[in-house]
Design a protein around this motif. Sequence first.
Motif, short mmCIF file in Angstrom:
data_model
loop_
_atom_site.label_atom_id
_atom_site.label_comp_id
_atom_site.label_asym_id
_atom_site.label_seq_id
_atom_site.Cartn_x
_atom_site.Cartn_y
_atom_site.Cartn_z
N SER A 8 -5.01 -11.89 -10.88
CA SER A 8 -6.19 -12.64 -11.42
C SER A 8 -6.19 -14.18 -10.99
CB SER A 8 -6.03 -13.10 -12.91
OG SER A 8 -6.71 -13.80 -13.61
N ASP A 9 -7.27 -14.69 -10.47
CA ASP A 9 -7.59 -15.95 -9.82
C ASP A 9 -7.20 -17.17 -11.08
OD1 ASP A 9 -8.26 -15.01 -7.40
OD2 ASP A 9 -10.24 -15.08 -8.12
N LYS A 10 -7.53 -16.91 -12.05
CA LYS A 10 -7.38 -17.93 -13.20
C LYS A 10 -5.90 -17.75 -13.86
CE LYS A 10 -9.37 -19.35 -17.77
NZ LYS A 10 -10.32 -18.90 -18.92
N LEU A 11 -5.34 -16.45 -14.08
CA LEU A 11 -4.20 -16.41 -14.81
C LEU A 11 -2.82 -16.60 -13.82
CD1 LEU A 11 -5.21 -13.93 -17.57
CD2 LEU A 11 -4.98 -16.48 -17.78
N LYS A 12 -3.17 -16.21 -12.43
CA LYS A 12 -2.03 -16.15 -11.51
C LYS A 12 -0.99 -14.96 -11.96
CE LYS A 12 -3.83 -19.48 -8.95
NZ LYS A 12 -4.36 -19.10 -7.73
N THR A 13 -1.54 -13.91 -12.31
CA THR A 13 -0.62 -12.80 -13.02
C THR A 13 -1.26 -11.38 -12.31
OG1 THR A 13 -1.72 -12.49 -14.82
CG2 THR A 13 0.24 -13.74 -14.94
N PRO A 14 -0.57 -10.54 -11.92
CA PRO A 14 -0.71 -9.23 -11.35
C PRO A 14 -1.49 -8.32 -12.57
CG PRO A 14 1.57 -9.48 -11.55
CD PRO A 14 0.96 -10.78 -11.84
N ILE A 15 -2.56 -8.67 -12.93
CA ILE A 15 -3.40 -8.22 -14.17
C ILE A 15 -3.37 -6.70 -14.40
CG2 ILE A 15 -5.67 -8.65 -13.40
CD1 ILE A 15 -6.36 -9.21 -16.12
N ASN A 16 -3.76 -5.93 -13.13
CA ASN A 16 -4.16 -4.54 -13.15
C ASN A 16 -2.82 -3.73 -13.24
OD1 ASN A 16 -6.57 -4.72 -12.68
ND2 ASN A 16 -7.01 -4.25 -10.50
N ALA A 17 -1.61 -4.45 -12.41
CA ALA A 17 -0.13 -3.93 -12.55
C ALA A 17 0.39 -3.96 -13.85
CB ALA A 17 0.63 -4.61 -11.62
N THR A 18 0.04 -5.20 -14.61
CA THR A 18 0.51 -5.23 -15.95
C THR A 18 0.05 -4.60 -16.89
OG1 THR A 18 0.82 -7.79 -15.32
CG2 THR A 18 1.00 -7.17 -17.61
N ILE A 19 -1.49 -4.14 -16.70
CA ILE A 19 -2.07 -3.46 -17.93
C ILE A 19 -1.43 -1.93 -17.79
CG2 ILE A 19 -4.44 -2.35 -18.27
CD1 ILE A 19 -5.58 -4.98 -17.78
N VAL A 20 -1.48 -1.31 -16.45
CA VAL A 20 -1.19 0.04 -16.27
C VAL A 20 0.27 0.21 -16.55
CG1 VAL A 20 -0.68 1.68 -14.62
CG2 VAL A 20 -3.07 0.42 -14.36
N THR A 21 1.34 -0.78 -16.24
CA THR A 21 2.85 -0.45 -16.50
C THR A 21 2.88 -0.63 -17.98
OG1 THR A 21 2.94 -2.74 -15.94
CG2 THR A 21 3.49 -1.19 -14.36
N GLY A 22 2.18 -1.66 -18.66
CA GLY A 22 2.17 -1.71 -20.31
C GLY A 22 1.89 -0.48 -20.94
N ARG B 148 0.86 -1.21 0.07
CA ARG B 148 -0.08 0.20 -0.12
C ARG B 148 0.80 1.26 -0.20
NH1 ARG B 148 -2.77 -3.54 -1.13
NH2 ARG B 148 -5.01 -4.25 -0.63
N LEU B 149 2.17 1.04 -0.67
CA LEU B 149 2.77 2.32 -1.06
C LEU B 149 2.38 3.15 -2.06
CD1 LEU B 149 6.45 1.59 0.39
CD2 LEU B 149 4.52 2.35 1.61
N ILE B 150 1.78 2.31 -2.77
CA ILE B 150 0.97 2.95 -4.25
C ILE B 150 -0.28 2.43 -4.08
CG2 ILE B 150 2.91 3.55 -5.52
CD1 ILE B 150 2.69 0.96 -7.11
N PHE B 151 -1.32 2.92 -5.00
CA PHE B 151 -2.75 2.49 -4.94
C PHE B 151 -2.93 1.05 -4.91
CE2 PHE B 151 -2.37 6.51 -7.37
CZ PHE B 151 -2.72 7.27 -6.17
N GLY B 152 -3.78 0.27 -3.99
CA GLY B 152 -3.97 -0.90 -3.59
C GLY B 152 -4.62 -1.74 -4.82
N PHE B 153 -5.30 -1.15 -5.82
CA PHE B 153 -5.84 -1.82 -6.89
C PHE B 153 -4.81 -2.59 -7.65
CE2 PHE B 153 -5.32 1.97 -9.15
CZ PHE B 153 -5.11 1.74 -10.40
N LEU B 154 -3.65 -1.85 -7.63
CA LEU B 154 -2.69 -2.70 -8.32
C LEU B 154 -2.06 -3.75 -8.19
CD1 LEU B 154 -0.69 0.76 -9.18
CD2 LEU B 154 -2.00 -0.50 -10.93
N ALA B 155 -2.37 -4.44 -6.76
CA ALA B 155 -2.04 -5.86 -6.20
C ALA B 155 -2.91 -6.84 -6.68
CB ALA B 155 -1.83 -5.49 -4.72
N ASN B 156 -4.18 -6.38 -7.39
CA ASN B 156 -4.89 -7.59 -7.75
C ASN B 156 -4.29 -8.58 -8.58
OD1 ASN B 156 -6.92 -6.04 -6.34
ND2 ASN B 156 -7.88 -5.42 -8.03
#
Length: 596
Positions: A358-372, A348-356
């Motif tokens: 994916s239950d199916k893919l097992k990847t940090p999906i929000n962080a991946t999209i934003v950083t991409g 929680r040093l940056i916005f928490g939604f980026l820690a989500n």
Amino acid sequence: MGLLFHFSKLFRKKSLKYEDLGKTKLARVLTLLDLTLLGVGSTLGAGAYVLSGKVASQTAGPAIVVSFFVAAVVSVLAGLCYAEFGARVPRTGSAYVYSYITIGEFVAFIIGWNLILEYAIGTASVARAWSANFDSLVQFKISHTLNSTLPMNVPNLAEYPDFFALGLTLLLTALLIIGVKQSSTFNSVFTVINLLVLSYFIICGFFKADAKNWSIDKKDIPPGVDGGNGGFMPFGISGMLSGAATCFYGFVGFDCIATTGEEAKNPEKSIPISIIVSLFIVFIFYFGVSAVLTMMSPYYSLDSEAPLPKVFELAGWPVAKYVIAVGAVLIGAIFPLPRVVYAMAEDRLIFGFLANVSDKLKTPINATIVTGILSGMTALLFDLTELVNMMSIGTLLAYAFVAKCVVILRYKVKAFDTEMIVNESNQGPEMNSDSHSEPFTFKELFRPFTNMPSKRTEQIVIVCSLLLSLCTIILNVLLIYKEKDLNKFGWVTCLLAIFCIIILGLGIIIWCQPQNPDELPFMVPLVPLFPEVSAAINIYLMLKLPNSTWVRFAVWMGLGFFLYFGYGFWHSMARKDNTTSKYLPISEEDDPEDTS
């Protein structure tokens, strides 16, 4: 008192429970081979395809081979430090997590924020490098068309928006979202292709090499061309070292291996081994490419955008440029970026939604999209020449902090200020957690009263290490800004001698203190020598970068401080966590099962 209270909170540390070390929401599927190819794929990219021509033609000349060697030495020393921490803390987040556990939250945020900058620019530069190579295959029709239709006449931005680089970055982002094993396989395939392409360049290039290009006379340099003084080192030692600071960027990326602590099998052993092996492979190829490149063509005539295909075209082998153009697609450059963002968001040093995750893919999906998207926009809009130097500052800063963390941890009473859990069969002598009851004496600096770390010896090491860093900064400032006065005896040489003696004395004091006896799968040899030398070289290379780079770096850090003090400081998980941490390196028997 309130101000002092809040100031102390800047150094609160991340708690780490032993039972949580092996737990992860991510899929633990990466093998030693996967990690090694990931390290090579993240590192051996634009350094070979772009930097080699730019540094050789503008900064170092044929001495670029020495620049790459200096940069490799710095990277290996830093790699050893990362390897030890990878064995200590198999967690996602790399230097960010290491510093959070050992130094404190504020320093960890600074490092994490700079890692985001490092990986975003690294991804964008690789995308633009491949775009430039592809553009050369189609006779530069893409750049000419976009330059004439969508020119961007804005300082520090690119001449035109690079939509091809944007598309490539978004494609790699989509592959990362699909799954870590799938993206790792894709990276491994293209890394092998990249190695084959560079091997092709080195082998074929030697048939066209001419050693005379390493000893060009100054009078043979064409009028109006900035070729320095000619010879092997046309821009002098200063140019070679400046080239090393830029070439260092070519080794940036190996630390991505340290971000896979929660996705690697047996991370305590596989992470250290893969870091060292990947750095060795990368250096061999950089040395070979730069040597062949500067022997095939005079250094001052090398193309700064796509030197490899261009030099073959001038040599009469135009077909080679089609082979070279396929080598620079590397998913490894973007792989660690969402992992660092995920680790910071989880704390929680940056916005928490980026820690989500994916239950199916097992990847940090929000962080991946934003950083991409962030990397894609960087590749689309920015001129990467100055941004690469900015990235080098952030990376060098992280490397220096990690080196210091290694020294501090080695001499601490307890590795993470926590209760130490050990197997009864491996339990060593009890360490002195209390300060020595007797008054402090000068003799203790060189002959401590105990053979085990105590609070007093720990404090001696911390103070000496900080003083050593301060003296190193002053020494480097003198070496860089008073270089012309080094040839004559005067106050500059006297100061240099004094600070060298002080640094040597402080190093000896640290060496004399007792180290923590805990054993790890990998430990940096010759502590404190290697880590302190690594930190000193990193500081020197930082100071060699242009002043304009420091201004841009200050702007980036200003944005980071605004985010931290506006959000991270108040929402940090460490602020709410009052549990006692426990630490022990995971044994092979305790490895969690594959969650994929």
